[in-house]
Design a protein around this motif. Sequence first.
Motif, PDB file in Angstrom:
ATOM      1  N   LEU B  32      34.424  41.119  48.999  1.00  0.00           N
ATOM      2  CA  LEU B  32      35.653  39.862  48.537  1.00  0.00           C
ATOM      3  C   LEU B  32      35.941  39.138  49.841  1.00  0.00           C
ATOM      4  N   PRO B  37      38.535  33.281  49.226  1.00  0.00           N
ATOM      5  CA  PRO B  37      39.504  34.014  48.768  1.00  0.00           C
ATOM      6  C   PRO B  37      39.938  33.522  47.564  1.00  0.00           C
ATOM      7  N   LYS B  39      38.630  33.478  44.614  1.00  0.00           N
ATOM      8  CA  LYS B  39      38.162  34.478  43.567  1.00  0.00           C
ATOM      9  C   LYS B  39      39.202  35.616  43.797  1.00  0.00           C
ATOM     10  N   SER B  40      39.581  36.180  45.101  1.00  0.00           N
ATOM     11  CA  SER B  40      40.345  37.400  45.014  1.00  0.00           C
ATOM     12  C   SER B  40      41.619  36.962  44.592  1.00  0.00           C
ATOM     13  N   LEU B  41      42.165  35.676  44.792  1.00  0.00           N
ATOM     14  CA  LEU B  41      43.560  35.313  44.395  1.00  0.00           C
ATOM     15  C   LEU B  41      43.531  35.281  42.876  1.00  0.00           C
ATOM     16  N   HIS B  42      42.360  34.737  42.321  1.00  0.00           N
ATOM     17  CA  HIS B  42      42.270  34.437  40.817  1.00  0.00           C
ATOM     18  C   HIS B  42      42.169  36.169  40.219  1.00  0.00           C
ATOM     19  N   LEU B  43      41.670  36.902  40.772  1.00  0.00           N
ATOM     20  CA  LEU B  43      41.494  38.331  40.064  1.00  0.00           C
ATOM     21  C   LEU B  43      42.981  38.948  40.548  1.00  0.00           C
ATOM     22  N   SER B  44      43.715  38.738  41.528  1.00  0.00           N
ATOM     23  CA  SER B  44      44.789  39.304  41.739  1.00  0.00           C
ATOM     24  C   SER B  44      45.723  38.501  40.824  1.00  0.00           C
ATOM     25  N   GLN B  45      45.872  37.570  40.250  1.00  0.00           N
ATOM     26  CA  GLN B  45      46.611  36.948  39.132  1.00  0.00           C
ATOM     27  C   GLN B  45      46.433  37.440  37.858  1.00  0.00           C
ATOM     28  N   GLU B  46      45.184  37.704  37.593  1.00  0.00           N
ATOM     29  CA  GLU B  46      44.811  38.408  36.118  1.00  0.00           C
ATOM     30  C   GLU B  46      45.379  39.674  36.095  1.00  0.00           C
ATOM     31  N   LEU B  47      45.131  40.318  37.118  1.00  0.00           N
ATOM     32  CA  LEU B  47      45.615  41.670  37.187  1.00  0.00           C
ATOM     33  C   LEU B  47      47.241  41.752  37.088  1.00  0.00           C
ATOM     34  N   LYS B  48      47.973  40.809  37.578  1.00  0.00           N
ATOM     35  CA  LYS B  48      49.139  40.564  37.514  1.00  0.00           C
ATOM     36  C   LYS B  48      49.569  40.597  35.853  1.00  0.00           C
ATOM     37  N   ILE B  50      48.539  41.688  33.557  1.00  0.00           N
ATOM     38  CA  ILE B  50      48.524  43.014  32.782  1.00  0.00           C
ATOM     39  C   ILE B  50      49.967  43.219  32.284  1.00  0.00           C
TER      40      ILE B  50
END
Lengths: 206, 206
Positions: B32, B37, B39-48, B50
Amino acid sequence: MIKSKYLENLIDAITILPGVGRKSAQRMAYQLLNTNPEKSLHLSQELKNIDTKISKCLVCGVFMDIEEVEKQSSNSCHICERQNRDTSIICVIESASDVYTIDESTNYNGYYFVLQGNLSPIDGRGPSEIGLDKLEKRLSEKNIKELILATNTTIEGEATAHYIKNMATINSIKVSRLAFGLPLNGEIGFLDNETISHAFNERKIL
Amino acid sequence: MIKSKYLENLIDAITILPGVGRKSAQRMAYQLLNTNPEKSLHLSQELKNIDTKISKCLVCGVFMDIEEVEKQSSNSCHICERQNRDTSIICVIESASDVYTIDESTNYNGYYFVLQGNLSPIDGRGPSEIGLDKLEKRLSEKNIKELILATNTTIEGEATAHYIKNMATINSIKVSRLAFGLPLNGEIGFLDNETISHAFNERKIL
């Protein structure tokens, strides 16, 4: 049938993790949804930090905390900054994580240079893509006496080591490669034939 | 030697994903860090999301978007809301993802009930932990004629199915279980003995 759009997006986003396909991502997403949301929020925050809290040492390429960099005067890491290190040796590795592995398991006291992966022209990774131009610049500028090649023992790692060897020879720098042979605490029965053949041929008289 | 604190925290956070140990988490974190970065921010947002965008249907337990719920009057999902579904059948499953699998691959037109996993007293999952109290309430309240058990064919899944069967029998409800046998498009040589033995004994005259 209409699924949750956000759930679909989450599954897509998880697949950016290396080695995680759609089926695994789906399993992970459902498990995250079934556990405490605080855990997901925690992971979310840590992923955000990739962009804002972690940077690379401009000299060797190791990862370091931006707040640590701000405390000191230069942009280089703890290893490159330390005065009592041997400036005439550089150990070349494929991944930043290998720096810690080598530093913890050996008494090596020189500098490091982290490549951006290994040479693989088929995947569009040539010498400049993996940072070899930077390494060449460093070899010609500084008074380097030895280059230790600690790239992986894969075909790509070997090709990369070979390329760097030629580069160092032009600059009249001694090049060494980590020893090949049997790993310690391992069973010979589980090893591949190539390793065993190499270890056999290079056997040492006791 | 001092590592990046944020990197260590990121690695720890990644291990919350099911099936991801420390070594894999480390590999994922470094990958990562080496990719864009965004991509990581995107994953971060999607986890939020939840925590804020996805909720569970209060009736069957399937996941749905909160914004979809807000558009309609009730707190139940598209399946539970749909008028033309057969209200007298409930299919009981272990994981919300199985709802989509069954709905897409069959012409089943009844309702669903998603368990919170399967019975496993050794892991502290008794009947109420997996939501069987809710199911029992639903069985006694509504006019249910058939209960289809689609739990996994693991020991825990079987035990859960057995428990629910007893529960339904008390309420005089017909209970069925998905058929066991050879999976389609599979080679017999790759199957376990138990499946083959079962499929053999339950063979059908053509």
